[in-house]
Write a protein that holds these residues in place. Structure first.
Motif, short mmCIF file in Angstrom:
data_model
loop_
_atom_site.label_atom_id
_atom_site.label_comp_id
_atom_site.label_asym_id
_atom_site.label_seq_id
_atom_site.Cartn_x
_atom_site.Cartn_y
_atom_site.Cartn_z
N TRP A 67 -5.50 1.20 2.03
CA TRP A 67 -4.44 0.63 1.19
C TRP A 67 -3.49 1.74 0.77
CZ3 TRP A 67 -4.25 0.21 -4.59
CH2 TRP A 67 -3.25 -0.69 -5.03
N MET A 68 -2.23 1.52 0.96
CA MET A 68 -1.19 2.49 0.56
C MET A 68 -1.44 3.87 1.18
SD MET A 68 0.63 0.42 -1.29
CE MET A 68 1.79 1.49 -2.07
N ARG A 121 0.79 -5.84 1.25
CA ARG A 121 0.76 -4.72 0.30
C ARG A 121 -0.19 -4.92 -0.88
NH1 ARG A 121 5.82 -2.43 -1.74
NH2 ARG A 121 4.57 -0.56 -1.87
N PRO A 145 0.52 -2.95 -5.68
CA PRO A 145 0.84 -1.51 -5.69
C PRO A 145 1.39 -1.12 -7.07
CG PRO A 145 1.71 -2.54 -3.71
CD PRO A 145 1.21 -3.65 -4.60
#
Length: 170
Positions: A67-68, A121, A145
């Motif tokens: 993630w990210m 996201r 996020p």
């Protein structure tokens, strides 16, 4: 690997397949041990890389995803004492540049055997089990996020535990 391993988290990141945490049994006379090892398989070079990192604490039944731009380890079971295990609400993010784990926002409830995945996201965590309450978790939680806390995305129509899932963004 030194011996068989189960109940670990797995994900693909940076061209490698990553395995973190889990339970090992070095021989039949020894009880299972909870480990913090992070190993990975490099398909390009067809080889395993062992102990490339360690989770902040030994854990099993955790879920890994990316993630990210970071490997994310969600929940699992941690050892509280010699004979005591407990589900955790910890979310740890690996900074691949510093090779250090940072704490992310804690899950709303501790869980093991859930699945973490990313879509649009958002980081999602689906199901899992809370052995202290002796019940499978019926929520899908998500983290945006930059958010500092999780939200309930939706209830699950039935109890889910020990599931597998993938996310494909094409």
């Amino acid at each position: 690997m030194c011996c068989g391993r189960k109940a670990m988290g797995t994900t693909a990141f940076s061209g490698r397949i990553w395995i973190a945490g889990g339970l090992i049994q070095a021989d039949k006379e020894i009880n299972f041990q909870v480990v913090s090892h992070v190993d990975c398989y490099d398909p390009k070079h067809k080889r395993w890389l062992f102990n490339v990192n360690s989770l902040p604490s030994p854990r099993c039944y955790c879920s890994l995803t990316v993630w990210m731009g970071r490997i994310c380890c969600v929940g699992g079971m941690i050892r509280l004492g010699r004979d005591k295990m407990s589900p955790t609400d910890e979310v740890c993010l690996l900074n691949s540049e510093t090779e250090m784990w940072n704490n992310g926002p804690a899950l709303p409830i501790p869980r093991m055997g859930s699945v973490a995945l990313v879509n649009d996201r958002y980081l999602y965590v689906v199901g899992g089990f809370d052995p202290e309450a002796d019940v499978a978790i019926r929520n899908v939680n998500r983290l945006a996020p930059g958010a500092i806390s999780w939200e309930i995305a939706a209830p699950v129509p039935t109890h889910l535990y020990g599931l597998a899932a993938v996310s494909c963004n094409e």
